[in-house]
Design a protein around this motif. Structure first.
Motif, mmCIF file in Angstrom:
data_model
loop_
_atom_site.group_PDB
_atom_site.id
_atom_site.type_symbol
_atom_site.label_atom_id
_atom_site.label_comp_id
_atom_site.label_asym_id
_atom_site.label_seq_id
_atom_site.Cartn_x
_atom_site.Cartn_y
_atom_site.Cartn_z
ATOM 1 N N VAL A 67 0.835 -1.204 0.000
ATOM 2 C CA VAL A 67 0.000 0.000 0.000
ATOM 3 C C VAL A 67 0.865 1.248 0.000
ATOM 4 C CG1 VAL A 67 -1.603 1.389 1.388
ATOM 5 C CG2 VAL A 67 -2.050 -1.046 1.025
ATOM 6 N N GLN A 68 1.866 1.276 0.863
ATOM 7 C CA GLN A 68 2.696 2.469 0.991
ATOM 8 C C GLN A 68 3.680 2.622 -0.163
ATOM 9 O OE1 GLN A 68 1.857 4.736 3.051
ATOM 10 N NE2 GLN A 68 0.327 3.436 4.058
ATOM 11 N N THR A 69 4.154 1.542 -0.729
ATOM 12 C CA THR A 69 5.046 1.672 -1.894
ATOM 13 C C THR A 69 4.267 2.207 -3.091
ATOM 14 O OG1 THR A 69 4.744 -0.672 -2.469
ATOM 15 C CG2 THR A 69 6.642 -0.109 -1.098
ATOM 16 N N ALA A 70 2.990 1.815 -3.215
ATOM 17 C CA ALA A 70 2.162 2.360 -4.295
ATOM 18 C C ALA A 70 1.927 3.851 -4.094
ATOM 19 C CB ALA A 70 0.828 1.614 -4.356
ATOM 20 N N ILE A 71 1.721 4.250 -2.845
ATOM 21 C CA ILE A 71 1.505 5.665 -2.543
ATOM 22 C C ILE A 71 2.767 6.471 -2.813
ATOM 23 C CG2 ILE A 71 1.119 7.294 -0.648
ATOM 24 C CD1 ILE A 71 -0.860 5.192 0.496
ATOM 25 N N LYS A 72 3.917 5.953 -2.409
ATOM 26 C CA LYS A 72 5.162 6.671 -2.665
ATOM 27 C C LYS A 72 5.397 6.852 -4.158
ATOM 28 C CE LYS A 72 10.156 6.682 -2.001
ATOM 29 N NZ LYS A 72 11.351 5.910 -1.588
ATOM 30 N N SER A 73 5.129 5.818 -4.931
ATOM 31 C CA SER A 73 5.309 5.913 -6.380
ATOM 32 C C SER A 73 4.416 6.994 -6.979
ATOM 33 C CB SER A 73 4.998 4.558 -7.025
ATOM 34 O OG SER A 73 5.110 4.636 -8.434
ATOM 35 N N ALA A 74 3.137 7.015 -6.561
ATOM 36 C CA ALA A 74 2.217 8.042 -7.057
ATOM 37 C C ALA A 74 2.666 9.428 -6.612
ATOM 38 C CB ALA A 74 0.802 7.757 -6.559
ATOM 39 N N PHE A 75 3.126 9.535 -5.358
ATOM 40 C CA PHE A 75 3.559 10.821 -4.813
ATOM 41 C C PHE A 75 4.733 11.383 -5.616
ATOM 42 C CE2 PHE A 75 6.133 13.372 -1.879
ATOM 43 C CZ PHE A 75 5.190 14.236 -1.355
ATOM 44 N N GLU A 76 5.710 10.551 -5.890
ATOM 45 C CA GLU A 76 6.881 11.030 -6.634
ATOM 46 C C GLU A 76 6.524 11.343 -8.076
ATOM 47 O OE1 GLU A 76 10.629 9.191 -4.173
ATOM 48 O OE2 GLU A 76 9.862 7.999 -5.861
ATOM 49 N N ASP A 77 5.591 10.592 -8.650
ATOM 50 C CA ASP A 77 5.164 10.873 -10.026
ATOM 51 C C ASP A 77 4.506 12.239 -10.131
ATOM 52 O OD1 ASP A 77 6.106 8.485 -11.007
ATOM 53 O OD2 ASP A 77 4.151 7.509 -11.102
ATOM 54 N N VAL A 78 3.557 12.517 -9.258
ATOM 55 C CA VAL A 78 2.776 13.747 -9.424
ATOM 56 C C VAL A 78 3.511 14.988 -8.930
ATOM 57 C CG1 VAL A 78 0.569 12.526 -9.408
ATOM 58 C CG2 VAL A 78 1.483 13.421 -7.274
ATOM 59 N N THR A 79 4.419 14.820 -7.965
ATOM 60 C CA THR A 79 5.233 15.975 -7.552
ATOM 61 C C THR A 79 6.379 16.219 -8.527
ATOM 62 O OG1 THR A 79 6.630 14.602 -6.122
ATOM 63 C CG2 THR A 79 4.711 15.692 -5.097
ATOM 64 N N GLY A 80 6.719 15.211 -9.320
ATOM 65 C CA GLY A 80 7.834 15.326 -10.247
ATOM 66 C C GLY A 80 9.179 15.315 -9.552
ATOM 67 N N GLU A 81 9.233 14.719 -8.355
ATOM 68 C CA GLU A 81 10.453 14.740 -7.553
ATOM 69 C C GLU A 81 10.704 13.378 -6.913
ATOM 70 O OE1 GLU A 81 9.856 19.391 -6.062
ATOM 71 O OE2 GLU A 81 9.789 17.755 -4.614
ATOM 72 N N THR A 82 11.967 13.080 -6.692
ATOM 73 C CA THR A 82 12.327 11.953 -5.853
ATOM 74 C C THR A 82 12.340 12.442 -4.414
ATOM 75 O OG1 THR A 82 13.694 10.946 -7.576
ATOM 76 C CG2 THR A 82 14.106 10.253 -5.308
ATOM 77 N N SER A 83 11.479 11.868 -3.592
ATOM 78 C CA SER A 83 11.369 12.342 -2.211
ATOM 79 C C SER A 83 12.688 12.117 -1.475
ATOM 80 C CB SER A 83 10.247 11.619 -1.478
ATOM 81 O OG SER A 83 10.189 12.021 -0.130
ATOM 82 N N PRO A 84 13.171 13.142 -0.750
ATOM 83 C CA PRO A 84 14.431 12.994 -0.015
ATOM 84 C C PRO A 84 14.304 12.191 1.270
ATOM 85 C CG PRO A 84 13.513 15.163 0.392
ATOM 86 C CD PRO A 84 12.631 14.511 -0.637
ATOM 87 N N GLY A 85 13.072 11.854 1.648
ATOM 88 C CA GLY A 85 12.887 11.096 2.880
ATOM 89 C C GLY A 85 11.446 11.150 3.332
ATOM 90 N N TYR A 86 11.182 10.517 4.457
ATOM 91 C CA TYR A 86 9.825 10.490 4.975
ATOM 92 C C TYR A 86 9.845 10.620 6.490
ATOM 93 C CZ TYR A 86 10.521 5.663 6.581
ATOM 94 O OH TYR A 86 10.974 4.543 7.232
ATOM 95 N N GLY A 87 8.716 11.022 7.033
ATOM 96 C CA GLY A 87 8.490 11.031 8.467
ATOM 97 C C GLY A 87 7.224 10.255 8.750
ATOM 98 N N ILE A 88 6.975 9.968 10.011
ATOM 99 C CA ILE A 88 5.749 9.270 10.397
ATOM 100 C C ILE A 88 4.714 10.306 10.807
ATOM 101 C CG2 ILE A 88 4.713 7.587 11.947
ATOM 102 C CD1 ILE A 88 6.691 6.461 9.877
ATOM 103 N N ASP A 89 3.574 10.238 10.164
ATOM 104 C CA ASP A 89 2.514 11.222 10.395
ATOM 105 C C ASP A 89 1.787 10.924 11.715
ATOM 106 O OD1 ASP A 89 0.892 13.398 9.797
ATOM 107 O OD2 ASP A 89 0.500 12.737 7.753
ATOM 108 N N GLY A 90 0.912 11.825 12.098
ATOM 109 C CA GLY A 90 0.163 11.652 13.336
ATOM 110 C C GLY A 90 -0.688 10.404 13.345
ATOM 111 N N CYS A 91 -1.092 9.937 12.160
ATOM 112 C CA CYS A 91 -1.920 8.736 12.042
ATOM 113 C C CYS A 91 -1.091 7.487 11.839
ATOM 114 C CB CYS A 91 -2.910 8.898 10.896
ATOM 115 S SG CYS A 91 -2.112 8.941 9.270
ATOM 116 N N SER A 92 0.234 7.605 11.973
ATOM 117 C CA SER A 92 1.192 6.496 11.920
ATOM 118 C C SER A 92 1.597 6.076 10.517
ATOM 119 C CB SER A 92 0.679 5.269 12.693
ATOM 120 O OG SER A 92 0.485 5.595 14.055
ATOM 121 N N ALA A 93 1.051 6.675 9.474
ATOM 122 C CA ALA A 93 1.444 6.340 8.110
ATOM 123 C C ALA A 93 2.658 7.168 7.695
ATOM 124 C CB ALA A 93 0.295 6.599 7.148
ATOM 125 N N PRO A 94 3.470 6.662 6.760
ATOM 126 C CA PRO A 94 4.589 7.460 6.255
ATOM 127 C C PRO A 94 4.100 8.705 5.522
ATOM 128 C CG PRO A 94 4.804 5.147 5.626
ATOM 129 C CD PRO A 94 3.414 5.322 6.162
#
Length: 329
Positions: free
Chosen positions: A161-188
């Motif tokens: 689930v999260q690898t699919a989200i990361k792929s979509a995130f990097e596609d639509v932002t047009g960037e390779t994300s430099p990293g991640y944090g854990i959100d208040g709801c525990s998701a990356p």
């Protein structure tokens, strides 16, 4: 790296008492239309990117296979108040999928909704994960997870689930994300630049005719059709979307991030207030929406978040918020 710009000021007694600095970008399909501060500043978008996180739910076919409604799509993008209209819909969504509140991984907190908060406070009942402002997003995660037939710990960064989200995130932002944090709801929550976030919102504003574009369009339409599900009564997201008659989708994120999607103009907006002050992010997004002609300057909602007087507990006017010189003027 450029310094943050002065965006919103608080004045009292004829003197500037406080100033909120930040970064803001307006973009379209061709690039940056306007910017304040550092367009390249790297931020965590927090909950402002929930519509991006919902893309795999639709693109995978999971949403249609589950027969999700527009209300449920709006909830998948929501940071809701935990009111009955939110918790009941998420509970019904889970039940229809053969799931339960215990399958969520978002954690529990007291709801922001006053009526539901009072009901819990005056009873022996504790809040549950349905009250979490992200429970709709997590119901979407679970629906995608069922479709992928993956394991139950869907919030792990290497989960499908999260690898699919990361792929979509990097596609639509047009960037390779430099990293991640854990959100208040525990998701990356993956980092990007303010420009990348605005670029993504511009893509939602002017979607292509492919499967991703259709998914973007459905999510934006759902948010605009059900602003009360995206946030709730008294919330800036709900009030601003109502004020603009469903023509613009707006979404806040923790630590003073805000985005907007304006399909009529093909514009995406992203901003971050560096001190994390919600008062300032709500004022700043209101100022930009007025500046772009998306929100009528005379609408009462503008006074609520930007131009109205600041009052103390006795109702005495003590000061005012102002756009800083050079910002959205």
């Amino acid at each position: 790296m450029m310094a943050p710009a002065d965006l919103i000021e608080l004045w009292r007694g004829g003197m500037r008492e406080s100033v909120h600095q930040g970064h803001a970008v307006v973009a379209d399909a061709r690039g940056i239309v306007a910017a304040w501060g550092d367009p390249g500043a790297v931020i965590f978008p927090r909950s402002s990117c929930k519509m991006i996180q919902a893309l795999p739910l639709l693109e995978s076919g999971a949403a249609d296979a589950a027969g999700l409604t527009a209300e449920q799509l709006a909830l998948s993008c929501a940071s809701h108040n935990g009111a009955a209209i939110h918790t009941s819909r998420v509970a019904n969504w889970l039940a229809a999928r053969g799931l339960a509140e215990s399958d969520l991984r978002c954690g529990a907190h007291m709801p922001a909704d006053k009526d539901e908060n009072k009901r819990l406070t005056c009873s022996d009942e504790s809040p549950c994960q349905l009250h979490n402002n992200c429970s709709g997003k997590h119901a979407g995660f679970l629906t995608l997870n069922q479709h992928l037939r993956a394991g139950p710990e869907y919030i792990e960064v290497d989960h499908p689930v999260q690898t699919a989200i990361k792929s979509a995130f990097e596609d639509v932002t047009g960037e390779t994300s430099p990293g991640y944090g854990i959100d208040g709801c525990s998701a990356p929550n993956h980092a990007c630049t303010v420009t990348g976030l605005a670029r993504a919102m511009a893509a939602f504003a002017a979607p292509q005719g492919d499967s991703r574009g259709r998914a973007m369009e459905r999510l934006v339409q759902a948010m605009c059709a059900f602003p009360e599900l995206v946030a709730g009564e008294g919330r800036a997201c709900t009030n601003l979307m109502r004020a603009m008659g469903g023509r613009v989708a707006v979404k806040t994120g923790a630590e003073a991030v805000f985005v907007a999607i304006a399909p009529d103009r093909g514009l995406g907006i992203a901003l971050k207030i560096m001190d994390g002050g919600t008062r300032a992010s709500e004022a700043a997004i209101t100022a930009i929406l007025v500046h772009l002609g998306l929100l009528d300057a005379d609408h009462p909602v503008v006074a609520t978040y930007l131009t109205g007087p600041q009052k103390n507990w006795r109702g005495i006017v003590t000061g005012e918020l102002r756009r800083a010189p050079g910002f959205a003027g």
